[in-house]
Enzyme design. Sequence first.
Site, PDB file in Angstrom:
ATOM      1  N   VAL A   1     -37.856 -42.958  43.418  1.00 32.08           N
ATOM      2  CA  VAL A   1     -36.947 -41.901  42.986  1.00 32.08           C
ATOM      3  C   VAL A   1     -36.064 -42.422  41.844  1.00 32.08           C
ATOM      4  O   VAL A   1     -35.831 -41.727  40.862  1.00 32.08           O
ATOM      5  CB  VAL A   1     -36.089 -41.386  44.178  1.00 32.08           C
ATOM      6  CG1 VAL A   1     -35.005 -40.441  43.685  1.00 32.08           C
ATOM      7  CG2 VAL A   1     -36.973 -40.672  45.190  1.00 32.08           C
ATOM      8  N   GLU A 140     -28.037 -32.093  46.348  1.00 32.00           N
ATOM      9  CA  GLU A 140     -29.059 -31.046  46.508  1.00 32.00           C
ATOM     10  C   GLU A 140     -30.361 -31.586  47.111  1.00 32.00           C
ATOM     11  O   GLU A 140     -30.948 -30.995  48.011  1.00 32.00           O
ATOM     12  CB  GLU A 140     -29.349 -30.425  45.132  1.00 32.00           C
ATOM     13  CG  GLU A 140     -30.481 -29.418  45.101  1.00 32.00           C
ATOM     14  CD  GLU A 140     -30.177 -28.162  45.914  1.00 32.00           C
ATOM     15  OE1 GLU A 140     -29.304 -27.409  45.502  1.00 32.00           O
ATOM     16  OE2 GLU A 140     -30.827 -27.942  46.950  1.00 32.00           O
ATOM     17  N   ALA A 145     -36.066 -31.781  49.017  1.00 25.83           N
ATOM     18  CA  ALA A 145     -36.360 -32.526  47.779  1.00 25.83           C
ATOM     19  C   ALA A 145     -35.971 -31.700  46.551  1.00 25.83           C
ATOM     20  O   ALA A 145     -34.801 -31.364  46.388  1.00 25.83           O
ATOM     21  CB  ALA A 145     -37.815 -32.966  47.740  1.00 25.83           C
ATOM     22  N   LEU A 147     -36.475 -28.574  45.841  1.00 20.23           N
ATOM     23  CA  LEU A 147     -36.270 -27.126  46.024  1.00 20.23           C
ATOM     24  C   LEU A 147     -34.771 -26.803  46.098  1.00 20.23           C
ATOM     25  O   LEU A 147     -34.002 -27.578  46.668  1.00 20.23           O
ATOM     26  CB  LEU A 147     -36.946 -26.655  47.326  1.00 20.23           C
ATOM     27  CG  LEU A 147     -38.453 -26.874  47.416  1.00 20.23           C
ATOM     28  CD1 LEU A 147     -38.954 -26.489  48.812  1.00 20.23           C
ATOM     29  CD2 LEU A 147     -39.177 -26.043  46.363  1.00 20.23           C
ATOM     30  N   GLY A 205     -50.818 -42.015  51.513  1.00 24.40           N
ATOM     31  CA  GLY A 205     -49.432 -42.289  51.093  1.00 24.40           C
ATOM     32  C   GLY A 205     -48.482 -41.154  51.424  1.00 24.40           C
ATOM     33  O   GLY A 205     -47.369 -41.091  50.898  1.00 24.40           O
ATOM     34  N   ASP A 219     -35.862 -37.754  60.362  1.00 19.12           N
ATOM     35  CA  ASP A 219     -35.692 -37.282  58.981  1.00 19.12           C
ATOM     36  C   ASP A 219     -35.349 -35.782  58.983  1.00 19.12           C
ATOM     37  O   ASP A 219     -34.434 -35.336  58.275  1.00 19.12           O
ATOM     38  CB  ASP A 219     -36.994 -37.560  58.203  1.00 19.12           C
ATOM     39  CG  ASP A 219     -36.959 -36.987  56.807  1.00 19.12           C
ATOM     40  OD1 ASP A 219     -36.147 -37.474  56.000  1.00 19.12           O
ATOM     41  OD2 ASP A 219     -37.720 -36.032  56.519  1.00 19.12           O
ATOM     42  N   LYS A 223     -31.763 -33.678  57.992  1.00 20.80           N
ATOM     43  CA  LYS A 223     -31.695 -32.521  57.085  1.00 20.80           C
ATOM     44  C   LYS A 223     -31.037 -31.323  57.788  1.00 20.80           C
ATOM     45  O   LYS A 223     -30.250 -30.592  57.184  1.00 20.80           O
ATOM     46  CB  LYS A 223     -33.104 -32.165  56.597  1.00 20.80           C
ATOM     47  CG  LYS A 223     -33.655 -33.237  55.651  1.00 20.80           C
ATOM     48  CD  LYS A 223     -35.132 -33.080  55.391  1.00 20.80           C
ATOM     49  CE  LYS A 223     -35.609 -34.154  54.414  1.00 20.80           C
ATOM     50  NZ  LYS A 223     -37.069 -34.262  54.356  1.00 20.80           N
TER      51      LYS A 223
HETATM   52  N1  NAP Z   1     -39.325 -40.141  47.915  1.00 17.51           N
HETATM   53  C1  NAP Z   1     -39.008 -38.840  47.995  1.00 17.51           C
HETATM   54  O1  NAP Z   1     -39.795 -37.941  47.706  1.00 17.51           O
HETATM   55  C2  NAP Z   1     -37.608 -38.433  48.375  1.00 17.51           C
HETATM   56  C3  NAP Z   1     -37.286 -37.083  48.500  1.00 17.51           C
HETATM   57  C4  NAP Z   1     -35.977 -36.716  48.831  1.00 17.51           C
HETATM   58  C5  NAP Z   1     -35.039 -37.692  49.044  1.00 17.51           C
HETATM   59  N2  NAP Z   1     -35.393 -39.028  48.945  1.00 17.51           N
HETATM   60  C6  NAP Z   1     -34.373 -40.026  49.140  1.00 17.51           C
HETATM   61  O2  NAP Z   1     -34.216 -40.758  47.919  1.00 17.51           O
HETATM   62  C7  NAP Z   1     -33.800 -42.078  48.203  1.00 17.51           C
HETATM   63  C8  NAP Z   1     -34.737 -43.062  47.537  1.00 17.51           C
HETATM   64  O3  NAP Z   1     -36.059 -42.877  48.006  1.00 17.51           O
HETATM   65  P1  NAP Z   1     -37.245 -43.827  47.516  1.00 17.51           P
HETATM   66  O4  NAP Z   1     -38.473 -43.248  48.092  1.00 17.51           O
HETATM   67  O5  NAP Z   1     -37.163 -44.052  46.054  1.00 17.51           O
HETATM   68  O6  NAP Z   1     -36.827 -45.194  48.288  1.00 17.51           O
HETATM   69  P2  NAP Z   1     -37.306 -46.696  47.983  1.00 17.51           P
HETATM   70  O7  NAP Z   1     -38.641 -46.696  47.352  1.00 17.51           O
HETATM   71  O8  NAP Z   1     -37.057 -47.448  49.252  1.00 17.51           O
HETATM   72  O9  NAP Z   1     -36.271 -47.217  46.874  1.00 17.51           O
HETATM   73  C9  NAP Z   1     -34.947 -47.520  47.171  1.00 17.51           C
HETATM   74  C10 NAP Z   1     -34.380 -48.346  46.021  1.00 17.51           C
HETATM   75  O10 NAP Z   1     -33.006 -48.596  46.327  1.00 17.51           O
HETATM   76  C11 NAP Z   1     -32.710 -49.959  46.029  1.00 17.51           C
HETATM   77  N3  NAP Z   1     -31.582 -50.361  46.882  1.00 17.51           N
HETATM   78  C12 NAP Z   1     -31.491 -50.372  48.235  1.00 17.51           C
HETATM   79  N4  NAP Z   1     -30.263 -50.748  48.629  1.00 17.51           N
HETATM   80  C13 NAP Z   1     -29.550 -50.976  47.492  1.00 17.51           C
HETATM   81  C14 NAP Z   1     -28.219 -51.375  47.225  1.00 17.51           C
HETATM   82  N5  NAP Z   1     -27.359 -51.618  48.224  1.00 17.51           N
HETATM   83  N6  NAP Z   1     -27.819 -51.490  45.937  1.00 17.51           N
HETATM   84  C15 NAP Z   1     -28.677 -51.249  44.929  1.00 17.51           C
HETATM   85  N7  NAP Z   1     -29.953 -50.858  45.107  1.00 17.51           N
HETATM   86  C16 NAP Z   1     -30.381 -50.720  46.374  1.00 17.51           C
HETATM   87  C17 NAP Z   1     -33.984 -50.701  46.360  1.00 17.51           C
HETATM   88  O11 NAP Z   1     -33.997 -51.905  45.623  1.00 17.51           O
HETATM   89  P3  NAP Z   1     -35.088 -53.075  45.901  1.00 17.51           P
HETATM   90  O12 NAP Z   1     -36.402 -52.512  45.490  1.00 17.51           O
HETATM   91  O13 NAP Z   1     -34.620 -54.182  45.035  1.00 17.51           O
HETATM   92  O14 NAP Z   1     -34.978 -53.370  47.379  1.00 17.51           O
HETATM   93  C18 NAP Z   1     -35.035 -49.706  45.832  1.00 17.51           C
HETATM   94  O15 NAP Z   1     -35.266 -49.901  44.469  1.00 17.51           O
HETATM   95  C19 NAP Z   1     -33.787 -42.192  49.751  1.00 17.51           C
HETATM   96  O16 NAP Z   1     -32.479 -41.960  50.205  1.00 17.51           O
HETATM   97  C20 NAP Z   1     -34.707 -41.066  50.181  1.00 17.51           C
HETATM   98  O17 NAP Z   1     -34.439 -40.602  51.487  1.00 17.51           O
HETATM   99  C21 NAP Z   1     -36.641 -39.393  48.603  1.00 17.51           C
END
Ligand code: NAP
Length: 339
Positions: A1, A140, A145, A147, A205, A219, A223
């Site tokens: 993200v 939002e 996500a 929407l 995935g 999860d 929400k």
């Molecule tokens: N994926 C989706 O479709 C989706 C949809 C809606 C909401 N979300 C939300 O969006 C957020 C991110 O999702 P994601 O899928 O991208 O997660 P992810 O792949 O686990 O990425 C999280 C990122 O945050 C970094 N991080 C964690 N703790 C940190 C801190 N204290 N300080 C700085 N950086 C930190 C991690 O760094 P490192 O890589 O160095 O560990 C990683 O780069 C989550 O809250 C998720 O619930 C995701």
Amino acid sequence: VGKAFLSQLTSIATRLSQTKHNQTYLSLVLLARSSKALFSPNYAPIPLSSWSDALAASTLAVPPLSEMAEYLSGAPGPVVLVDNTSDIKVAESYPDFLAKGISVVTPNKKGFSADAGLWDRIFAAAANGSGTGSGFVFHESTVGAGLPVLSTLHELVETGDKVRRVEGVFSGTMSYLFNTWNPTDPGSGEAQPFSACVAKARELGYTEPDPRDDLNGMDVARKCTILARLAGLKVQDATSFPTQSLVPKELEAAASAEEYLEGMKQFDGEMESLKADAAKEGKVVRFVGSVDVLGGNVKVGLEKFDKSHPIAALKGSDNIISFYTERYGDNPLIIQGAG
Ligand SMILES: NC(=O)c1ccc[n+]([C@@H]2O[C@H](COP(=O)([O-])OP(=O)(O)OC[C@H]3O[C@@H](n4cnc5c(N)ncnc54)[C@H](OP(=O)(O)O)[C@@H]3O)[C@@H](O)[C@H]2O)c1
């Protein structure tokens, strides 16, 4: 993200800098992942075209959140903290950032679905809550996500509609699993057991690396907590209402995702009998969340739906959210699309 956000930021920054009125210049002044950070004492902009190499080359540690807030509050223009983590510690520091006039934009559900005290502290500090500071908070994408779910609910409430009930499929993973395992039109192919559908979804995935993180329902519970609070219900946290976990007790402690997937096979029979019971009534099984605003109840779990119901007819990994309100009467306002 975070990476997707940075790539969108490039085009947003270009567009805003070229508008005829209110030209706005966005600069990236700090970038952090969990292990390292990139920023400079004079707030020199980090080039959006080469942030990845620059961050990789950085030797700076991530500053403590209080120092980060202090640093950002000294920036020469208004600042937005974009939290793309799922870290509760970052979420717990939102009130400090907001109180210092730093706005917060985030898809991180933790801050809005943890204990009610944190929610109260966030909105007590935010300019779009009851706060007097100049920091705004927007979240939002914590529900549905991309929407427009929360903005729609917010508008309904702000313009005086009475929300009676919100119901939907809030997880792309659960949507995919149930649409595949129990389709409204099974076609001629051989039906796959539930465990095989989960294994397939993981391969594609669509699940977390350990599918228990999707199948425990938390999860969706997070929400629903957010939706319930925005609709005006007091919810202590995401564990204070019934959530049906699809992870059998016996498999909660399985040592690995592989062991869990193997163990799931012995529970396929239970899932098949749920499907058969629903079929006898001409229905299908779906994993839904519902917020009954009038009754003050929130619940998450399996429900049966007529095949003609919009929730039953969902495709792929789409989300669907139905708002039953005074204005919309018996025909809910429905938001549906890629989750
Ligand atoms: N994926 C989706 O479709 C989706 C949809 C809606 C909401 N979300 C939300 O969006 C957020 C991110 O999702 P994601 O899928 O991208 O997660 P992810 O792949 O686990 O990425 C999280 C990122 O945050 C970094 N991080 C964690 N703790 C940190 C801190 N204290 N300080 C700085 N950086 C930190 C991690 O760094 P490192 O890589 O160095 O560990 C990683 O780069 C989550 O809250 C998720 O619930 C995701």
